[in-house]
Design an enzyme around this catalytic site. Structure first.
Site, PDB file in Angstrom:
ATOM      1  N   PRO A   2      -4.870 -26.855  19.329  1.00 16.33           N
ATOM      2  CA  PRO A   2      -4.734 -26.996  17.874  1.00 16.33           C
ATOM      3  C   PRO A   2      -6.011 -26.655  17.123  1.00 16.33           C
ATOM      4  CG  PRO A   2      -3.927 -28.947  19.025  1.00 16.33           C
ATOM      5  CD  PRO A   2      -4.669 -28.118  20.030  1.00 16.33           C
ATOM      6  N   GLU A   3      -5.910 -25.743  16.187  1.00 16.48           N
ATOM      7  CA  GLU A   3      -7.018 -25.470  15.282  1.00 16.48           C
ATOM      8  C   GLU A   3      -6.462 -25.685  13.880  1.00 16.48           C
ATOM      9  OE1 GLU A   3      -9.661 -22.379  16.354  1.00 16.48           O
ATOM     10  OE2 GLU A   3      -9.132 -22.474  18.459  1.00 16.48           O
ATOM     11  N   LYS A  51      -8.650 -30.675  11.122  1.00 17.33           N
ATOM     12  CA  LYS A  51      -7.721 -30.801  12.240  1.00 17.33           C
ATOM     13  C   LYS A  51      -7.072 -32.186  12.270  1.00 17.33           C
ATOM     14  CE  LYS A  51     -10.736 -28.835  15.273  1.00 17.33           C
ATOM     15  NZ  LYS A  51     -11.082 -28.364  16.632  1.00 17.33           N
ATOM     16  N   ARG A 250     -17.116 -25.804  26.475  1.00 15.83           N
ATOM     17  CA  ARG A 250     -15.907 -25.095  26.069  1.00 15.83           C
ATOM     18  C   ARG A 250     -16.000 -23.649  26.524  1.00 15.83           C
ATOM     19  NH1 ARG A 250     -14.229 -28.034  21.490  1.00 15.83           N
ATOM     20  NH2 ARG A 250     -12.261 -26.965  21.667  1.00 15.83           N
TER      21      ARG A 250
END
Ligand SMILES: [Zn+2]
Length: 280
Positions: A2-3, A51, A250
């Protein structure tokens, strides 16, 4: 993953299903709010903030949720079977006479007073998809710590809200610099373009189920998830390495030919095996 664009779409689905209607079902499956009952209250609106998702209900209450890595809200008609995952992953159920919203794997779920929403989202920088968007402030925030890598600065929601790991890699590619470039070393002409570029990417994708940054069909992303395939622009193999502060690494993608700036040495393996997730 999700962004900002994904969360925007989730908020719209929830808003369309719930807003203006009285809740006939309410079930929050987190210990602190397990006894909270929102039935009988009308949902006022569902708003994305970076977000984060804010579901506001009558009586001055807000249900705050965050999807993090793999949370999701699914909306079902009341005769549909729920398909978002096994029942033990359900964290929230909000329903009315014809729709039910089910929140799966939500790592953040809390009920707070609407007047206190800033406790949940007050730390966020200007929201790329929000009414408070402020490109000058976003850029000033990004450059405030000039020694910090651009990739980490872009992910820090206190600088600007809405960019996740996919857009981080794509924005750096489009700026022609590596995500390890210190933010303060970004050439002024490219820094000036950054806020509008990021906003354009998120705006272009908020209505689309498949995220696309290239504008081309069949190739949705320039670098994210593409190592070691050839760069779409120059043919050099796209590379991947972890980037993070040590606590949270990441997978980060870049083209070593199109993007200038520091990068991990070739051949240095990622600290863990990387299996790119589907881009949404
Ligand atoms: Zn390239």
């Amino acid at each position: 993953m999700p962004e900002g664009d994904t969360v925007w779409q989730a908020a719209r689905r929830l808003h369309d299903a719930l807003a203006g209607k009285v809740l006939t079902r309410s079930d929050l499956r987190v210990p602190k709010f397990a006894t909270a009952d929102l039935t009988g209250r009308t949902v006022l609106d569902v708003t994305p903030r970076g977000k984060h998702l804010l579901t506001r209900v009558e009586g001055g209450l807000t249900l705050h949720s965050h999807l993090r890595m793999d949370g999701s809200w699914k909306v079902f008609t009341n005769d549909q079977r729920w398909t978002g995952g096994p029942a033990h992953q359900i964290r929230a159920i909000l329903g009315n006479h014809d729709r039910t919203a089910v929140g799966y794997r939500l790592p953040v779920l809390e009920l707070l007073r609407t007047a206190d929403e800033s406790r949940a989202v007050g730390h966020l920088g200007p929201d790329l998809l929000g009414p408070d968007w402020n490109p000058e402030q976003a850029l000033a925030n990004l450059l405030a710590d000039p020694a910090r890598s651009l990739g980490e600065a872009l992910l820090d929601q206190r600088n600007l809200a809405g960019i996740g790991n996919v857009y981080k890699s794509e924005v750096c590619f489009l700026l022609g610099v590596t995500p390890w470039l210190p933010a303060g070393a970004l050439p002024a002409d490219r820094a000036a373009k950054l806020p509008a570029l990021a906003k354009r990417l998120l705006d272009a994708n908020r209505e689309h189920p498949v995220r696309n940054t290239t504008g081309a069909r069949g190739q949705n992303l320039f670098v994210y998830g593409r190592a070691p395939r050839p760069c779409l622009r120059c043919g050099t193999p796209v590379r991947v390495a972890d980037q993070g502060d040590g606590s949270r690494e990441r997978p980060t993608y870049w083209c070593p030919a199109c993007q200038t700036g520091p990068a991990p040495a070739p051949g240095s393996p990622p600290t863990r095996r990387i299996r790119p997730r589907s881009p949404r």
